[in-house]
Write a protein that holds these residues in place. Structure first.
Motif, PDB file in Angstrom:
ATOM      1  N   THR A  69     -39.804 -21.477  14.258  1.00 14.45           N
ATOM      2  CA  THR A  69     -39.988 -20.922  13.226  1.00 14.45           C
ATOM      3  C   THR A  69     -40.602 -21.665  12.388  1.00 14.45           C
ATOM      4  N   ALA A  70     -40.598 -20.545  11.080  1.00 14.95           N
ATOM      5  CA  ALA A  70     -41.846 -20.265  10.308  1.00 14.95           C
ATOM      6  C   ALA A  70     -41.390 -21.091   9.128  1.00 14.95           C
ATOM      7  N   GLY A 104     -35.616 -24.188   2.551  1.00  9.38           N
ATOM      8  CA  GLY A 104     -35.900 -24.731   4.276  1.00  9.38           C
ATOM      9  C   GLY A 104     -34.915 -24.085   5.276  1.00  9.38           C
ATOM     10  N   VAL A 105     -35.475 -23.905   5.864  1.00  8.32           N
ATOM     11  CA  VAL A 105     -34.998 -23.147   7.372  1.00  8.32           C
ATOM     12  C   VAL A 105     -34.446 -23.607   8.964  1.00  8.32           C
ATOM     13  N   ASN A 160     -36.544 -10.947   3.482  1.00  6.49           N
ATOM     14  CA  ASN A 160     -37.176 -10.112   4.104  1.00  6.49           C
ATOM     15  C   ASN A 160     -38.126 -11.783   5.049  1.00  6.49           C
ATOM     16  N   TYR A 161     -38.263 -11.612   6.192  1.00  2.30           N
ATOM     17  CA  TYR A 161     -39.258 -11.970   6.765  1.00  2.30           C
ATOM     18  C   TYR A 161     -40.318 -12.095   6.914  1.00  2.30           C
ATOM     19  N   THR A 162     -41.140 -12.018   6.848  1.00  4.84           N
ATOM     20  CA  THR A 162     -43.509 -11.853   6.955  1.00  4.84           C
ATOM     21  C   THR A 162     -43.452 -13.005   7.544  1.00  4.84           C
ATOM     22  N   LYS A 163     -44.157 -12.315   8.916  1.00  5.60           N
ATOM     23  CA  LYS A 163     -44.423 -13.306   9.684  1.00  5.60           C
ATOM     24  C   LYS A 163     -45.760 -13.531   9.478  1.00  5.60           C
ATOM     25  N   PRO A 164     -46.671 -14.936   9.116  1.00  4.02           N
ATOM     26  CA  PRO A 164     -47.072 -15.411   8.777  1.00  4.02           C
ATOM     27  C   PRO A 164     -48.747 -15.273   9.560  1.00  4.02           C
ATOM     28  N   ASN A 215     -46.383 -21.909  13.285  1.00  2.00           N
ATOM     29  CA  ASN A 215     -45.098 -22.322  12.934  1.00  2.00           C
ATOM     30  C   ASN A 215     -44.676 -20.472  12.588  1.00  2.00           C
ATOM     31  N   VAL A 216     -44.094 -19.251  13.603  1.00  2.00           N
ATOM     32  CA  VAL A 216     -43.742 -18.604  12.943  1.00  2.00           C
ATOM     33  C   VAL A 216     -41.938 -18.295  13.652  1.00  2.00           C
TER      34      VAL A 216
END
Length: 78
Positions: free
Chosen positions: A4-5, A24-25, A51-55, A60-61
């Motif tokens: 996970t990111a 936290g995730v 929203n999820y933004t890929k680093p 860590n994605v």
């Protein structure tokens, strides 16, 4: 194994305009779920956008169980 990111890759906003930050995730690969720990309680009728933004860099994605990187996404839910 799914990755996970960091929390900073996720944003949550409320239609009410009241700020919500992601603290936290947790990823459960078996259940295919991502659980976000939020800075405040959310009312059951509150409309949220997640929203999820890929680093841009690093390993860590958010990934699926097969190790494929997840694409950026946005969802609105009530």
């Amino acid at each position: 194994m799914a990755n996970t990111a960091p929390a900073a890759a996720y944003t949550v906003s409320s239609a009410s305009g009241v700020a919500i930050s992601v603290n936290g995730v947790t990823v459960n690969a078996a259940d295919k779920t991502v659980t976000l720990a939020l800075s405040r309680a959310v009312d059951r009728t509150e409309v949220l956008s997640v929203n999820y933004t890929k680093p841009a860099t690093g390993d860590n994605v958010l990934q699926d169980a097969a190790g494929n990187d997840a694409e950026p996404t946005s969802r609105a839910r009530r």
